[in-house]
Design an enzyme around this catalytic site. Structure first.
Site, short mmCIF file in Angstrom:
data_model
loop_
_atom_site.label_atom_id
_atom_site.label_comp_id
_atom_site.label_asym_id
_atom_site.label_seq_id
_atom_site.Cartn_x
_atom_site.Cartn_y
_atom_site.Cartn_z
N ARG A 69 121.96 55.48 17.82
CA ARG A 69 121.05 54.34 17.93
C ARG A 69 120.96 53.83 19.37
O ARG A 69 119.89 53.47 19.84
CB ARG A 69 121.54 53.18 17.06
CG ARG A 69 121.05 53.27 15.65
CD ARG A 69 121.42 52.05 14.83
NE ARG A 69 121.12 52.34 13.45
CZ ARG A 69 119.93 52.18 12.89
NH1 ARG A 69 118.93 51.71 13.58
NH2 ARG A 69 119.73 52.48 11.63
N ARG A 95 112.79 49.52 12.73
CA ARG A 95 114.11 50.02 13.11
C ARG A 95 115.03 48.84 13.32
O ARG A 95 114.62 47.84 13.95
CB ARG A 95 114.06 50.79 14.45
CG ARG A 95 113.23 52.02 14.49
CD ARG A 95 113.67 53.10 13.57
NE ARG A 95 114.99 53.66 13.82
CZ ARG A 95 115.63 54.45 12.96
NH1 ARG A 95 115.10 54.72 11.79
NH2 ARG A 95 116.81 54.95 13.25
N ASN A 111 109.83 38.50 16.65
CA ASN A 111 109.54 39.37 15.50
C ASN A 111 108.74 38.58 14.47
O ASN A 111 108.91 37.37 14.35
CB ASN A 111 110.86 39.84 14.86
CG ASN A 111 110.63 40.71 13.63
OD1 ASN A 111 109.83 41.63 13.66
ND2 ASN A 111 111.31 40.41 12.54
N HIS A 113 108.04 38.35 10.36
CA HIS A 113 108.59 38.76 9.07
C HIS A 113 107.73 38.17 7.96
O HIS A 113 107.39 36.98 8.00
CB HIS A 113 110.04 38.28 8.95
CG HIS A 113 110.66 38.70 7.66
ND1 HIS A 113 111.01 40.02 7.39
CD2 HIS A 113 110.97 38.00 6.55
CE1 HIS A 113 111.51 40.09 6.17
NE2 HIS A 113 111.50 38.89 5.64
N ASP A 149 116.30 40.14 10.55
CA ASP A 149 115.37 39.06 10.16
C ASP A 149 116.01 37.68 10.32
O ASP A 149 115.91 36.81 9.43
CB ASP A 149 114.86 39.27 8.72
CG ASP A 149 114.09 40.57 8.59
OD1 ASP A 149 113.39 40.95 9.55
OD2 ASP A 149 114.19 41.21 7.53
N GLU A 178 99.79 35.90 8.82
CA GLU A 178 100.55 36.53 9.91
C GLU A 178 99.67 36.65 11.14
O GLU A 178 100.09 36.39 12.27
CB GLU A 178 101.04 37.93 9.50
CG GLU A 178 102.12 37.94 8.43
CD GLU A 178 102.63 39.35 8.14
OE1 GLU A 178 102.86 40.11 9.10
OE2 GLU A 178 102.81 39.67 6.96
C1 GAR Z 1 103.80 43.11 8.52
O1 GAR Z 1 103.58 42.52 7.27
C2 GAR Z 1 105.09 42.59 9.14
O2 GAR Z 1 105.31 41.24 8.85
C3 GAR Z 1 106.12 43.47 8.46
O3 GAR Z 1 105.54 44.75 8.46
C4 GAR Z 1 104.12 44.61 8.38
C5 GAR Z 1 103.49 45.43 9.48
O4 GAR Z 1 102.09 45.46 9.34
N1 GAR Z 1 107.37 43.42 9.15
C6 GAR Z 1 108.56 43.44 8.55
O5 GAR Z 1 108.70 43.55 7.34
C7 GAR Z 1 109.77 43.33 9.47
N2 GAR Z 1 110.90 42.87 8.77
P1 GAR Z 1 101.16 45.76 10.58
O6 GAR Z 1 101.64 47.10 11.15
O7 GAR Z 1 99.79 45.88 9.99
O8 GAR Z 1 101.30 44.63 11.55
#
Ligand code: GAR
Length: 218
Positions: A69, A95, A111, A113, A149, A178
């Protein structure tokens, strides 16, 4: 005008949140410039979308670093430094990051979430929100800490949960919010308005205590 903060977006997939950030940063008075998009997945759809907007893209494929990693993260860090990156925005970057990388970008990495943290960390947040019977669900943008998270919360957006929601319908409502909150969070961080004090963020934000959401409302 103060120089715009050079920002990299890290993605693993389609990049709809990345697009929301790119669109916001098209405004010349937005305090961040999207200078780079990096994916750990060479096939990520978001890479093509970023390139269409003339944004430099790079791939650091984690599969080239099996069981290493930190080796992966060192390669990622080099790409960020070579491009003079000052802020990092994770947008569906799937990741887990080690303390090495998180500490290197402390208070400079955010980030998004798809849940109202600290509820529903991890995956399948919409399924778990429905199972839990919550009436409000949503999304959170936070500074990244070494726990998954977790980290000081910058902004949250809430949506109602409807009786007939499926994970897909609820997920679509959350994704919409989002796309609204992530540009606002990046603006607060890049402009220097978001301050972390004792793991809490103040940003001179809402002063209107009447901004409430009750669900069910009728
Ligand atoms: C989004 O819903 C984001 O919040 C989530 O992945 C999706 C990516 O969508 N992230 C997580 O779950 C991180 N813990 P996108 O590629 O269309 O932005």
């Amino acid at each position: 005008m103060t120089p715009r903060k050079k920002t990299a977006i890290l993605i693993s997939g389609r990049g709809s949140n990345m697009m929301a950030l790119i669109s916001a940063a098209l405004e010349t008075d937005f305090p961040a410039e999207i200078a780079l998009v990096v994916s750990n997945v060479p096939e990520a759809k978001g890479l093509e979308r970023a390139a269409e907007f003339g944004i430099k893209t790079a791939t650091v494929d984690h599969r080239k670093y099996p069981g290493d990693r930190e080796g992966f993260e060192k390669a990622l860090n080099s790409v960020l430094h070579e491009n003079g990156i000052e802020l990092v925005a994770l947008a569906g970057f799937m990741r887990l990051l080690t303390p090495y990388f998180v500490n290197a970008w402390a208070n400079r990495m955010i980030n998004i979430h798809p849940a109202l943290l600290p509820a529903f960390k991890g995956l399948s947040t919409h399924e778990r929100a429905l199972e839990g019977g919550v009436k409000l669900h949503g999304a959170t943008v936070h500074f990244v800490s070494a726990e998954m998270d977790d980290g000081p919360i910058i902004i949250q957006g809430a949506v109602p949960v409807l009786d007939d929601d499926t994970p897909e319908t609820l997920g679509a409502r959350v994704l919409d919010i989002e796309h609204k909150i992530y540009p606002k969070a990046l603006e607060l961080v890049a402009s220097g308005k978001a301050h972390v004090v004792d793991m809490r963020v103040t940003s001179g934000g809402t002063k209107r205590s009447e901004d409430i959401l009750i669900c069910p409302a009728d």
